[in-house]
Design a protein around this motif. Structure first.
Motif, PDB file in Angstrom:
ATOM      1  N   VAL A 287       8.380  18.409  -2.704  1.00  0.00           N
ATOM      2  CA  VAL A 287       8.554  17.879  -1.610  1.00  0.00           C
ATOM      3  C   VAL A 287       7.498  18.092  -0.990  1.00  0.00           C
ATOM      4  N   ASP A 288       6.956  17.366   0.058  1.00  0.00           N
ATOM      5  CA  ASP A 288       6.442  17.513   1.206  1.00  0.00           C
ATOM      6  C   ASP A 288       6.172  15.876   1.682  1.00  0.00           C
ATOM      7  N   ASP A 289       6.399  16.130   3.520  1.00  0.00           N
ATOM      8  CA  ASP A 289       6.317  14.383   3.885  1.00  0.00           C
ATOM      9  C   ASP A 289       4.964  14.042   4.758  1.00  0.00           C
ATOM     10  N   THR A 290       3.527  14.729   3.625  1.00  0.00           N
ATOM     11  CA  THR A 290       2.577  14.421   3.764  1.00  0.00           C
ATOM     12  C   THR A 290       2.368  13.781   3.233  1.00  0.00           C
ATOM     13  N   ALA A 291       1.660  12.129   2.027  1.00  0.00           N
ATOM     14  CA  ALA A 291       1.702  11.942   0.868  1.00  0.00           C
ATOM     15  C   ALA A 291       0.377  12.415   0.353  1.00  0.00           C
ATOM     16  N   ASP A 292      -0.401  12.911   1.258  1.00  0.00           N
ATOM     17  CA  ASP A 292      -1.614  12.679   0.574  1.00  0.00           C
ATOM     18  C   ASP A 292      -1.638  14.347   0.026  1.00  0.00           C
ATOM     19  N   ASN A 293      -0.844  14.795  -0.126  1.00  0.00           N
ATOM     20  CA  ASN A 293      -0.125  16.745  -0.363  1.00  0.00           C
ATOM     21  C   ASN A 293       0.063  16.020  -1.547  1.00  0.00           C
ATOM     22  N   LEU A 294       1.438  14.886  -1.774  1.00  0.00           N
ATOM     23  CA  LEU A 294       2.382  14.651  -2.615  1.00  0.00           C
ATOM     24  C   LEU A 294       0.819  14.094  -3.817  1.00  0.00           C
ATOM     25  N   ARG A 295       0.400  12.956  -3.163  1.00  0.00           N
ATOM     26  CA  ARG A 295      -0.652  12.759  -4.817  1.00  0.00           C
ATOM     27  C   ARG A 295      -1.815  13.475  -4.820  1.00  0.00           C
ATOM     28  N   LEU A 296      -1.925  15.097  -4.206  1.00  0.00           N
ATOM     29  CA  LEU A 296      -3.127  15.855  -5.275  1.00  0.00           C
ATOM     30  C   LEU A 296      -2.209  16.396  -5.573  1.00  0.00           C
ATOM     31  N   ILE A 297      -0.715  17.313  -5.380  1.00  0.00           N
ATOM     32  CA  ILE A 297      -0.241  18.729  -5.858  1.00  0.00           C
ATOM     33  C   ILE A 297       0.163  17.658  -7.053  1.00  0.00           C
ATOM     34  N   ALA A 298       0.477  16.327  -7.279  1.00  0.00           N
ATOM     35  CA  ALA A 298       1.010  15.826  -8.344  1.00  0.00           C
ATOM     36  C   ALA A 298      -0.244  15.272  -9.503  1.00  0.00           C
ATOM     37  N   ARG A 299      -1.026  15.343  -9.038  1.00  0.00           N
ATOM     38  CA  ARG A 299      -2.426  15.406 -10.197  1.00  0.00           C
ATOM     39  C   ARG A 299      -2.731  16.253 -11.047  1.00  0.00           C
ATOM     40  N   ILE A 300      -2.718  17.324  -9.496  1.00  0.00           N
ATOM     41  CA  ILE A 300      -2.912  18.405 -10.766  1.00  0.00           C
ATOM     42  C   ILE A 300      -1.724  18.865 -11.486  1.00  0.00           C
ATOM     43  N   LEU A 301      -0.721  18.750 -11.329  1.00  0.00           N
ATOM     44  CA  LEU A 301       0.365  19.080 -12.535  1.00  0.00           C
ATOM     45  C   LEU A 301       0.162  18.088 -13.739  1.00  0.00           C
ATOM     46  N   GLU A 302       0.348  16.583 -12.694  1.00  0.00           N
ATOM     47  CA  GLU A 302       0.040  15.535 -14.046  1.00  0.00           C
ATOM     48  C   GLU A 302      -0.999  15.716 -15.193  1.00  0.00           C
ATOM     49  N   THR A 303      -2.272  16.366 -14.663  1.00  0.00           N
ATOM     50  CA  THR A 303      -3.106  16.379 -15.563  1.00  0.00           C
ATOM     51  C   THR A 303      -3.261  18.050 -17.164  1.00  0.00           C
ATOM     52  N   GLN A 304      -1.616  18.105 -17.101  1.00  0.00           N
ATOM     53  CA  GLN A 304      -1.246  19.257 -17.514  1.00  0.00           C
ATOM     54  C   GLN A 304      -0.529  18.787 -18.392  1.00  0.00           C
ATOM     55  N   GLY A 305      -0.362  17.663 -18.450  1.00  0.00           N
ATOM     56  CA  GLY A 305       0.491  16.776 -18.779  1.00  0.00           C
ATOM     57  C   GLY A 305       2.432  17.271 -18.534  1.00  0.00           C
ATOM     58  N   TYR A 306       2.529  18.543 -17.479  1.00  0.00           N
ATOM     59  CA  TYR A 306       3.914  18.412 -16.333  1.00  0.00           C
ATOM     60  C   TYR A 306       4.405  16.450 -16.120  1.00  0.00           C
ATOM     61  N   ILE A 307       5.454  16.562 -16.237  1.00  0.00           N
ATOM     62  CA  ILE A 307       6.557  15.409 -15.580  1.00  0.00           C
ATOM     63  C   ILE A 307       6.708  15.446 -13.961  1.00  0.00           C
ATOM     64  N   VAL A 308       5.773  15.086 -13.401  1.00  0.00           N
ATOM     65  CA  VAL A 308       6.466  15.320 -11.912  1.00  0.00           C
ATOM     66  C   VAL A 308       7.207  14.078 -11.064  1.00  0.00           C
ATOM     67  N   ARG A 309       7.817  14.542 -10.103  1.00  0.00           N
ATOM     68  CA  ARG A 309       8.524  13.902  -9.737  1.00  0.00           C
ATOM     69  C   ARG A 309       8.061  13.622  -7.562  1.00  0.00           C
ATOM     70  N   LYS A 310       8.566  12.919  -7.140  1.00  0.00           N
ATOM     71  CA  LYS A 310       8.029  13.495  -6.005  1.00  0.00           C
ATOM     72  C   LYS A 310       9.090  12.648  -4.672  1.00  0.00           C
ATOM     73  N   ALA A 311       9.176  13.459  -4.191  1.00  0.00           N
ATOM     74  CA  ALA A 311       9.990  13.355  -2.436  1.00  0.00           C
ATOM     75  C   ALA A 311       9.360  13.832  -1.233  1.00  0.00           C
ATOM     76  N   LEU A 312       9.821  12.392  -0.448  1.00  0.00           N
ATOM     77  CA  LEU A 312       8.674  12.503   1.073  1.00  0.00           C
ATOM     78  C   LEU A 312       9.221  13.103   1.973  1.00  0.00           C
ATOM     79  N   ASN A 313      11.054  13.403   1.748  1.00  0.00           N
ATOM     80  CA  ASN A 313      11.950  15.172   2.774  1.00  0.00           C
ATOM     81  C   ASN A 313      12.459  15.568   2.035  1.00  0.00           C
ATOM     82  N   GLY A 314      13.536  16.579   2.866  1.00  0.00           N
ATOM     83  CA  GLY A 314      14.713  17.151   2.596  1.00  0.00           C
ATOM     84  C   GLY A 314      15.779  16.054   1.585  1.00  0.00           C
TER      85      GLY A 314
END
Length: 329
Positions: free
Chosen positions: A16-43
């Motif tokens: 959960v992060d309102d900055t799209a670049d942060n979402l993409r960066l963190i998602a990439r780090i976690l997805e490389t380990q095989g985690y299923i990642v979902r994203k949300a831009l606001n609370g």
């Protein structure tokens, strides 16, 4: 325990992060380990997604428009359905008060931006391990509670069975009156109390007349019914505090403690109940009893067995007189 029981491909993480670049960066780090990642831009979007499909872990920014990360965390921890989900705050705020507030609202960990890739991976894995251990503890607790409940039920069933065995050990199966053993257990103690208090009381010995004839002519089922009817007559005649028993066969005994009535009145009451039964029932037999009352105070030092023998002797004298009268007629 340092190994996850579930593979990353079965673990869902929500960022959960309102900055799209942060979402993409963190998602990439976690997805490389095989985690299923979902994203949300606001609370608000995060809360809706969590309630619809709860993730295994949430990475939550703090400074977001409309609803801060603190507010999102409070809302999730205040809901029993989502309170168990670990939340890692990830924020540029690095003041100690920010971190304290994050933990006070229910956060499990705190990562300060800018962050290192390995730091995110290790903190995520650690929280998943903690969650896994907590789930194992909860499961063990549930299993232990279930075993305790099963053990409790087994103990109750065993106690119930033991109570039934004890009841059967002192109860006549046919009439549900006390048997000889049960009568001696209860009546002996009651007699001692009555003798110490020098209170009036009686012991009745009764013999059911004609039972053998009923068994021979109508069958043992009719004889058993006759015995049961006799037991009910005795229940109807005497008080709940009196001790009633079937000694066996056609013999019955009753201890009547703390009774200020005359024996003649008790005899009359018993005979009245016998006559009432014979007049109102449609059995193929009539009930007759030979019985005798012994006054306990007249035999102050006598044991229960002695009183029974006295009453038995008197009863048989009555029975002989009955037979003599019938033969004379």
């Amino acid at each position: 325990m340092t190994t996850l029981l579930k593979p990353p491909s079965e673990i869902t993480l929500l960022i959960v992060d309102d900055t799209a670049d942060n979402l993409r960066l963190i998602a990439r780090i976690l997805e490389t380990q095989g985690y299923i990642v979902r994203k949300a831009l606001n609370g608000k979007m995060a809360l809706q997604g969590v309630l619809r499909q709860p993730p295994d872990l949430i990475l939550l920014d703090i400074n977001m428009p409309e609803m801060s990360g603190y507010e999102v965390c409070r809302a999730l921890k205040g809901n029993p359905k989502t309170a168990h989900i670990p939340i890692i705050f990830i924020s540029a705020l690095d003041q100690i008060q920010d971190k304290v507030l994050a933990f006070e609202t229910g956060g499990s960990d705190y990562i300060t931006k800018p962050f290192q890739e390995q730091e995110i991976l290790m903190r995520v894995k650690n929280q998943l391990l903690i969650q896994q251990q907590q789930q194992a503890i909860d499961l063990q607790r549930q299993q232990l509670a279930a075993k305790n409940e099963q053990l409790k039920q087994e103990i109750q069933e065993r106690q119930k069975a033991e109570a039934e065995v004890q009841r059967l050990a002192i109860t006549d199966e046919l009439t549900s009156l006390l048997n000889r053993r049960g009568f001696h257990l209860l009546a002996t103690q009651q007699l001692k109390l009555a003798q110490r208090a020098t209170s009036h009381g009686y012991l009745l010995f009764a013999d059911l007349d004609g039972l053998k004839t009923i068994n021979d002519t109508l069958g043992h089922a009719a004889g058993d019914q006759m015995i049961q009817d006799t037991a009910q007559i005795l229940r109807d005649t005497f008080r709940q505090t009196d001790i009633l028993a079937r000694l066996g066969g056609d013999e019955f005994v009753v201890l009547i403690p703390a009774c200020d009535r005359e024996s003649a009145e008790l005899q009359s009451r018993l005979q009245t109940h016998i006559d009432a039964f014979n007049q109102t029932q449609t059995r193929p037999y009539s009930i007759a009893m030979s019985f005798a009352f012994v006054e306990c105070l007249k035999h102050q030092q006598a044991s229960l067995e002695t009183l029974i023998q006295y009453a038995d002797d008197l009863m048989y004298q009555q029975k002989r007189r009955k037979k003599a009268a019938v033969q004379h007629d």
